[in-house]
Design an enzyme around this catalytic site. Structure first.
Site, mmCIF file in Angstrom:
data_model
loop_
_atom_site.group_PDB
_atom_site.id
_atom_site.type_symbol
_atom_site.label_atom_id
_atom_site.label_comp_id
_atom_site.label_asym_id
_atom_site.label_seq_id
_atom_site.Cartn_x
_atom_site.Cartn_y
_atom_site.Cartn_z
ATOM 1 N N SER A 12 5.012 10.867 8.263
ATOM 2 C CA SER A 12 4.501 9.534 7.934
ATOM 3 C C SER A 12 4.772 8.600 9.108
ATOM 4 O O SER A 12 5.937 8.381 9.482
ATOM 5 C CB SER A 12 5.201 8.984 6.698
ATOM 6 O OG SER A 12 4.981 7.581 6.640
ATOM 7 N N HIS A 37 0.281 11.523 8.196
ATOM 8 C CA HIS A 37 0.248 10.763 6.947
ATOM 9 C C HIS A 37 0.319 9.267 7.263
ATOM 10 O O HIS A 37 1.221 8.809 7.971
ATOM 11 C CB HIS A 37 1.440 11.195 6.084
ATOM 12 C CG HIS A 37 1.508 10.583 4.722
ATOM 13 N ND1 HIS A 37 0.813 11.087 3.643
ATOM 14 C CD2 HIS A 37 2.197 9.513 4.254
ATOM 15 C CE1 HIS A 37 1.082 10.357 2.563
ATOM 16 N NE2 HIS A 37 1.910 9.385 2.906
ATOM 17 N N ASP A 39 0.419 5.478 5.716
ATOM 18 C CA ASP A 39 0.768 4.730 4.508
ATOM 19 C C ASP A 39 0.193 3.319 4.546
ATOM 20 O O ASP A 39 0.668 2.461 5.299
ATOM 21 C CB ASP A 39 2.292 4.660 4.374
ATOM 22 C CG ASP A 39 2.882 5.977 3.919
ATOM 23 O OD1 ASP A 39 2.407 6.511 2.897
ATOM 24 O OD2 ASP A 39 3.812 6.481 4.580
ATOM 25 N N MET A 41 -0.247 -0.153 2.735
ATOM 26 C CA MET A 41 0.399 -0.967 1.691
ATOM 27 C C MET A 41 -0.148 -2.385 1.730
ATOM 28 O O MET A 41 -0.397 -2.920 2.815
ATOM 29 C CB MET A 41 1.909 -0.998 1.921
ATOM 30 C CG MET A 41 2.534 0.386 1.973
ATOM 31 S SD MET A 41 4.323 0.260 2.107
ATOM 32 C CE MET A 41 4.750 1.996 2.322
ATOM 33 N N HIS A 70 -2.787 7.482 2.602
ATOM 34 C CA HIS A 70 -2.176 7.226 1.289
ATOM 35 C C HIS A 70 -2.291 5.739 0.990
ATOM 36 O O HIS A 70 -1.602 4.922 1.609
ATOM 37 C CB HIS A 70 -0.704 7.680 1.350
ATOM 38 C CG HIS A 70 0.089 7.415 0.120
ATOM 39 N ND1 HIS A 70 1.473 7.505 0.104
ATOM 40 C CD2 HIS A 70 -0.270 7.077 -1.140
ATOM 41 C CE1 HIS A 70 1.921 7.230 -1.108
ATOM 42 N NE2 HIS A 70 0.876 6.948 -1.885
ATOM 43 N N MET A 72 -1.572 2.575 -0.993
ATOM 44 C CA MET A 72 -0.716 1.931 -1.992
ATOM 45 C C MET A 72 -1.231 0.507 -2.126
ATOM 46 O O MET A 72 -0.592 -0.465 -1.704
ATOM 47 C CB MET A 72 0.751 1.999 -1.527
ATOM 48 C CG MET A 72 1.323 3.403 -1.691
ATOM 49 S SD MET A 72 2.758 3.690 -0.646
ATOM 50 C CE MET A 72 1.917 4.169 0.859
ATOM 51 N N MET A 141 5.133 11.315 -6.005
ATOM 52 C CA MET A 141 6.072 10.436 -5.295
ATOM 53 C C MET A 141 7.498 10.809 -5.700
ATOM 54 O O MET A 141 7.824 10.870 -6.892
ATOM 55 C CB MET A 141 5.814 8.964 -5.644
ATOM 56 C CG MET A 141 4.473 8.403 -5.182
ATOM 57 S SD MET A 141 4.130 8.583 -3.416
ATOM 58 C CE MET A 141 5.529 7.692 -2.689
ATOM 59 N N GLY A 146 6.685 2.135 -1.260
ATOM 60 C CA GLY A 146 6.854 0.822 -0.645
ATOM 61 C C GLY A 146 7.614 0.853 0.662
ATOM 62 O O GLY A 146 7.323 0.083 1.567
ATOM 63 N N PHE A 147 8.564 1.774 0.768
ATOM 64 C CA PHE A 147 9.414 1.779 1.961
ATOM 65 C C PHE A 147 9.773 3.200 2.373
ATOM 66 O O PHE A 147 9.899 4.078 1.514
ATOM 67 C CB PHE A 147 10.709 0.997 1.700
ATOM 68 C CG PHE A 147 10.454 -0.416 1.276
ATOM 69 C CD1 PHE A 147 10.220 -1.407 2.228
ATOM 70 C CD2 PHE A 147 10.398 -0.750 -0.070
ATOM 71 C CE1 PHE A 147 9.947 -2.710 1.837
ATOM 72 C CE2 PHE A 147 10.120 -2.062 -0.468
ATOM 73 C CZ PHE A 147 9.895 -3.043 0.492
ATOM 74 N N GLY A 148 9.946 3.395 3.676
ATOM 75 C CA GLY A 148 10.483 4.657 4.172
ATOM 76 C C GLY A 148 12.000 4.654 4.017
ATOM 77 O O GLY A 148 12.609 3.614 3.732
ATOM 78 N N GLY A 149 12.594 5.816 4.163
ATOM 79 C CA GLY A 149 14.050 5.907 4.221
ATOM 80 C C GLY A 149 14.784 5.760 2.900
ATOM 81 O O GLY A 149 15.994 5.527 2.892
ATOM 82 N N ASP A 176 6.047 13.172 -1.534
ATOM 83 C CA ASP A 176 6.148 12.048 -0.600
ATOM 84 C C ASP A 176 7.373 11.203 -0.946
ATOM 85 O O ASP A 176 7.420 10.598 -2.019
ATOM 86 C CB ASP A 176 4.864 11.216 -0.681
ATOM 87 C CG ASP A 176 4.816 10.124 0.378
ATOM 88 O OD1 ASP A 176 5.739 10.049 1.208
ATOM 89 O OD2 ASP A 176 3.839 9.344 0.365
ATOM 90 N N GLY A 177 8.335 11.189 -0.016
ATOM 91 C CA GLY A 177 9.498 10.315 -0.158
ATOM 92 C C GLY A 177 10.808 11.082 -0.169
ATOM 93 O O GLY A 177 10.998 11.988 -0.980
ATOM 94 N N GLY A 178 11.670 10.749 0.781
ATOM 95 C CA GLY A 178 13.008 11.331 0.793
ATOM 96 C C GLY A 178 13.051 12.815 1.120
ATOM 97 O O GLY A 178 14.035 13.490 0.803
ATOM 98 N N GLY A 198 8.919 10.909 6.705
ATOM 99 C CA GLY A 198 8.886 9.830 7.682
ATOM 100 C C GLY A 198 10.177 9.795 8.474
ATOM 101 O O GLY A 198 10.259 10.291 9.603
ATOM 102 N N SER A 199 11.223 9.256 7.859
ATOM 103 C CA SER A 199 12.476 9.077 8.598
ATOM 104 C C SER A 199 13.057 10.410 9.064
ATOM 105 O O SER A 199 13.606 10.493 10.166
ATOM 106 C CB SER A 199 13.483 8.277 7.764
ATOM 107 O OG SER A 199 13.456 8.682 6.430
HETATM 108 C C1 DX5 Z 1 6.677 5.536 0.701
HETATM 109 C C2 DX5 Z 1 5.631 6.210 1.573
HETATM 110 C C3 DX5 Z 1 6.157 7.425 2.243
HETATM 111 C C4 DX5 Z 1 7.303 7.149 3.157
HETATM 112 C C5 DX5 Z 1 8.106 8.382 3.354
HETATM 113 O O1 DX5 Z 1 6.111 4.467 0.064
HETATM 114 O O2 DX5 Z 1 4.505 6.571 0.815
HETATM 115 O O3 DX5 Z 1 5.124 8.140 2.899
HETATM 116 O O4 DX5 Z 1 6.918 6.667 4.398
HETATM 117 O O5 DX5 Z 1 9.200 8.047 4.147
HETATM 118 P P1 DX5 Z 1 10.563 8.836 4.055
HETATM 119 O O6 DX5 Z 1 10.250 10.254 4.414
HETATM 120 O O7 DX5 Z 1 11.405 8.144 5.054
HETATM 121 O O8 DX5 Z 1 11.062 8.718 2.644
HETATM 122 ZN ZN ZN Z 2 2.991 8.039 1.702
#
Ligand code: DX5
Ligand code: ZN
Length: 229
Positions: A12, A37, A39, A41, A70, A72, A141, A146-149, A176-178, A198-199
């Site tokens: 991401s 990917h 994102d 928002m 993606h 959002m 999800m 909403g946020f990475g990390g 997607d996420g974590g 992402g992170s």
């Molecule tokens: C969250 C996004 C994800 C996010 C994943 O709202 O849809 O794609 O960037 O980031 P990590 O891998 O850091 O959780």
């Molecule tokens: Zn995403």
């Protein structure tokens, strides 16, 4: 774009350097990303704001794999054509983003893209059971969007249920996420084939020094495939 269920890592770019997207995309692809990917928002469906169609069209010039967008955002339908023109290969909308997901998925395919449907952590698998024939991807999800990390939320039972509902249909199951080397085995064993990260991909590297991206991607992939030593 052909279909297979091999593990795919989709970095991401939410975790990339926002002043240098072109080089970041090229670096992460050169380091082994299967998809990219993106994102989107809107500060309304989720409490964060990223970028819109003109930026996504600019990313397209650098993506040589698959551009996985993606959304959002709510509403979705008025923007579908703009993302088709921006060059999205896959466009994913949230089932929670409006009352007519069936129409939205039809419109995404009608605009020439692959259609994805995403579900938030609190949304049951069954919500998408009756639209699977309109889908090319289901995104589960594993954080609140909403946020990475953010920390991974375990959705094993939901993933198993979706694999059952999908059956033999050529539909990707994305998480997607974590996603990290620690959580990747859980989601892969539960049936996910596309892992967004992402992170965990972008940590420790940069477009000038992209080796860490490659090491991170290889580690997540090996963990998911169960071959991490
Ligand atoms: C969250 C996004 C994800 C996010 C994943 O709202 O849809 O794609 O960037 O980031 P990590 O891998 O850091 O959780
Ligand atoms: Zn995403």
């Amino acid at each position: 774009m052909s279909f297979d269920r091999r593990i795919k890592i989709a970095p991401s770019i939410l975790s990339a350097d926002f002043a240098d997207f072109g080089r970041e995309i090229r670096a992460v692809e050169a380091q082994g990303a299967d998809w990219v990917h993106v994102d989107v928002m809107d500060g309304h469906f989720v409490p964060n704001l990223t970028f819109g169609p003109p930026a996504v069209a600019a990313f397209r010039r650098h993506v040589t794999t698959v551009m996985d967008v993606h959304l959002m955002i709510a509403p979705v339908d008025p923007y579908i054509d703009a993302y088709a023109k921006a060059g999205a290969d896959i466009l994913t909308a949230h089932v929670e983003a409006g009352p007519h997901i069936h129409r939205t998925l039809q419109a995404i395919r009608g605009a020439g893209m692959r259609a994805g449907v995403a579900i938030n952590p609190g949304t049951p698998a069954e919500t998408v059971a009756h639209v699977l024939d309109l889908c090319d991807l289901v995104c589960v999800m594993t954080v609140n969007p909403g946020f990475g990390g953010q920390s991974f939320l375990e959705m094993t039972e939901k993933l198993h249920r979706l694999r059952e509902l999908i059956g033999d249909r050529p539909i990707h199951l994305q998480v997607d996420g974590g996603v990290t080397p620690q959580t990747a085995p859980l989601v892969a064993r539960a049936g996910a084939d596309v892992l967004v990260a992402g992170s965990a991909v972008f940590r420790g590297g940069s477009a000038d020094s992209p080796g860490a991206y490659g090491a991170n991607i290889r580690e997540i992939r090996a963990a998911a495939e169960g071959t991490l030593v």
